[in-house]
Design a protein around this motif. Sequence first.
Motif, short mmCIF file in Angstrom:
data_model
loop_
_atom_site.label_atom_id
_atom_site.label_comp_id
_atom_site.label_asym_id
_atom_site.label_seq_id
_atom_site.Cartn_x
_atom_site.Cartn_y
_atom_site.Cartn_z
N TYR A 47 0.82 -1.21 0.00
CA TYR A 47 0.00 0.00 0.00
C TYR A 47 0.85 1.26 0.00
N ALA A 48 2.11 1.16 0.35
CA ALA A 48 2.96 2.34 0.44
C ALA A 48 3.80 2.52 -0.81
N ASP A 49 3.72 1.59 -1.78
CA ASP A 49 4.52 1.66 -3.01
C ASP A 49 6.00 1.85 -2.69
N THR A 50 6.53 0.96 -1.90
CA THR A 50 7.92 1.06 -1.47
C THR A 50 8.85 0.45 -2.52
N ALA A 51 9.68 1.29 -3.13
CA ALA A 51 10.66 0.79 -4.10
C ALA A 51 11.58 -0.20 -3.41
N GLY A 52 11.84 -1.31 -4.06
CA GLY A 52 12.73 -2.32 -3.50
C GLY A 52 12.01 -3.44 -2.78
N SER A 53 10.71 -3.27 -2.51
CA SER A 53 9.99 -4.37 -1.90
C SER A 53 9.72 -5.42 -2.97
N GLY A 54 9.60 -6.67 -2.55
CA GLY A 54 9.35 -7.73 -3.53
C GLY A 54 9.56 -9.10 -2.93
N ILE A 55 9.71 -10.09 -3.82
CA ILE A 55 9.91 -11.47 -3.40
C ILE A 55 11.02 -12.11 -4.22
N VAL A 56 11.67 -13.12 -3.63
CA VAL A 56 12.78 -13.80 -4.28
C VAL A 56 12.74 -15.29 -3.94
N GLN A 57 13.19 -16.13 -4.89
CA GLN A 57 13.27 -17.57 -4.67
C GLN A 57 14.46 -18.13 -5.46
N THR A 58 15.18 -19.07 -4.86
CA THR A 58 16.28 -19.75 -5.54
C THR A 58 15.76 -21.05 -6.14
N LEU A 59 16.05 -21.26 -7.43
CA LEU A 59 15.57 -22.41 -8.18
C LEU A 59 16.71 -23.40 -8.44
N ALA A 60 16.42 -24.68 -8.33
CA ALA A 60 17.40 -25.73 -8.63
C ALA A 60 17.28 -26.08 -10.11
N THR A 61 18.10 -25.43 -10.94
CA THR A 61 18.08 -25.66 -12.38
C THR A 61 19.25 -26.58 -12.76
N VAL A 62 19.32 -26.89 -14.05
CA VAL A 62 20.42 -27.69 -14.59
C VAL A 62 21.32 -26.76 -15.39
N ASN A 63 22.61 -26.79 -15.12
CA ASN A 63 23.56 -25.92 -15.80
C ASN A 63 23.49 -26.14 -17.31
N GLY A 64 23.25 -25.05 -18.07
CA GLY A 64 23.20 -25.11 -19.52
C GLY A 64 21.85 -25.47 -20.11
N GLN A 65 20.89 -25.88 -19.28
CA GLN A 65 19.54 -26.23 -19.75
C GLN A 65 18.76 -24.95 -20.03
N ALA A 66 18.01 -24.92 -21.14
CA ALA A 66 17.15 -23.78 -21.46
C ALA A 66 15.86 -23.87 -20.66
N TYR A 67 15.41 -22.73 -20.15
CA TYR A 67 14.18 -22.64 -19.37
C TYR A 67 13.33 -21.48 -19.87
N THR A 68 12.02 -21.56 -19.60
CA THR A 68 11.11 -20.46 -19.87
C THR A 68 10.43 -20.06 -18.57
N LEU A 69 10.51 -18.77 -18.25
CA LEU A 69 9.83 -18.18 -17.09
C LEU A 69 8.55 -17.53 -17.60
N THR A 70 7.42 -17.84 -16.96
CA THR A 70 6.16 -17.18 -17.29
C THR A 70 5.49 -16.68 -16.01
N PHE A 71 4.74 -15.61 -16.12
CA PHE A 71 3.96 -15.10 -14.99
C PHE A 71 2.92 -14.12 -15.51
N GLU A 72 1.96 -13.83 -14.64
CA GLU A 72 0.92 -12.85 -14.95
C GLU A 72 1.02 -11.70 -13.96
N LEU A 73 0.80 -10.48 -14.46
CA LEU A 73 0.93 -9.29 -13.64
C LEU A 73 -0.24 -8.36 -13.91
N PHE A 74 -0.81 -7.80 -12.84
CA PHE A 74 -1.85 -6.79 -12.96
C PHE A 74 -1.30 -5.47 -12.46
N VAL A 75 -1.32 -4.46 -13.32
CA VAL A 75 -0.89 -3.11 -12.97
C VAL A 75 -1.96 -2.15 -13.48
N PRO A 76 -2.75 -1.53 -12.59
CA PRO A 76 -3.90 -0.75 -13.04
C PRO A 76 -3.57 0.55 -13.76
#
Length: 191
Positions: free
Chosen positions: A84-113
Amino acid sequence: MYRGPRTLCLAMRALIASLFLTILGASSFALVVNGDFETDLYADGTAPSITSLTGWTILGTGDVHGVGTGYLGSDSDQVDVSGYADTAGSGIVQTLATVNGQAYTLTFELFVPITGSIKVQLNGSDLDTGIGGGLHSYNFLGTGSDTLSFINEGTGITTHLDDVAVEAVPEPATLAILGLGLAAARRRRAK
């Protein structure tokens, strides 16, 4: 025990189906924990400030809100990374166990009014900045352990995030082997 060409054809089909399902299973393994944000439930129509989120770490000052039935047109929980305060720098983070050199696709949906935006980072480097609403997709190569971040840029309120997913892209060689197997099965059936 050999029972003729029909049994051999059925065995070949079963083998091909098994390989196909193995390839699909490897590419659709859920790398993101709680990417749909349904593990932590919030009452419909509410958006409480949260200090923890299953599978994710809260960034910055912690101005992140869980949203019960948000704006993304689905009856599902979402996360508001701008709070509610629109604080720059707030957010979320997660570490993923990927395979070195493997291609991946990241997808997500975002609502920004109106004017809000976020940036998406992989291993501390920007994948994109100034991201507005909609469905988004990005490709990257895994390093073995990749850190994915969604960070508010402090330009507006109500940036709801949902359906974060990372999937492996099948390698062309694997798809070629599957194609050769299918061609061999057709040739055998034609004889």
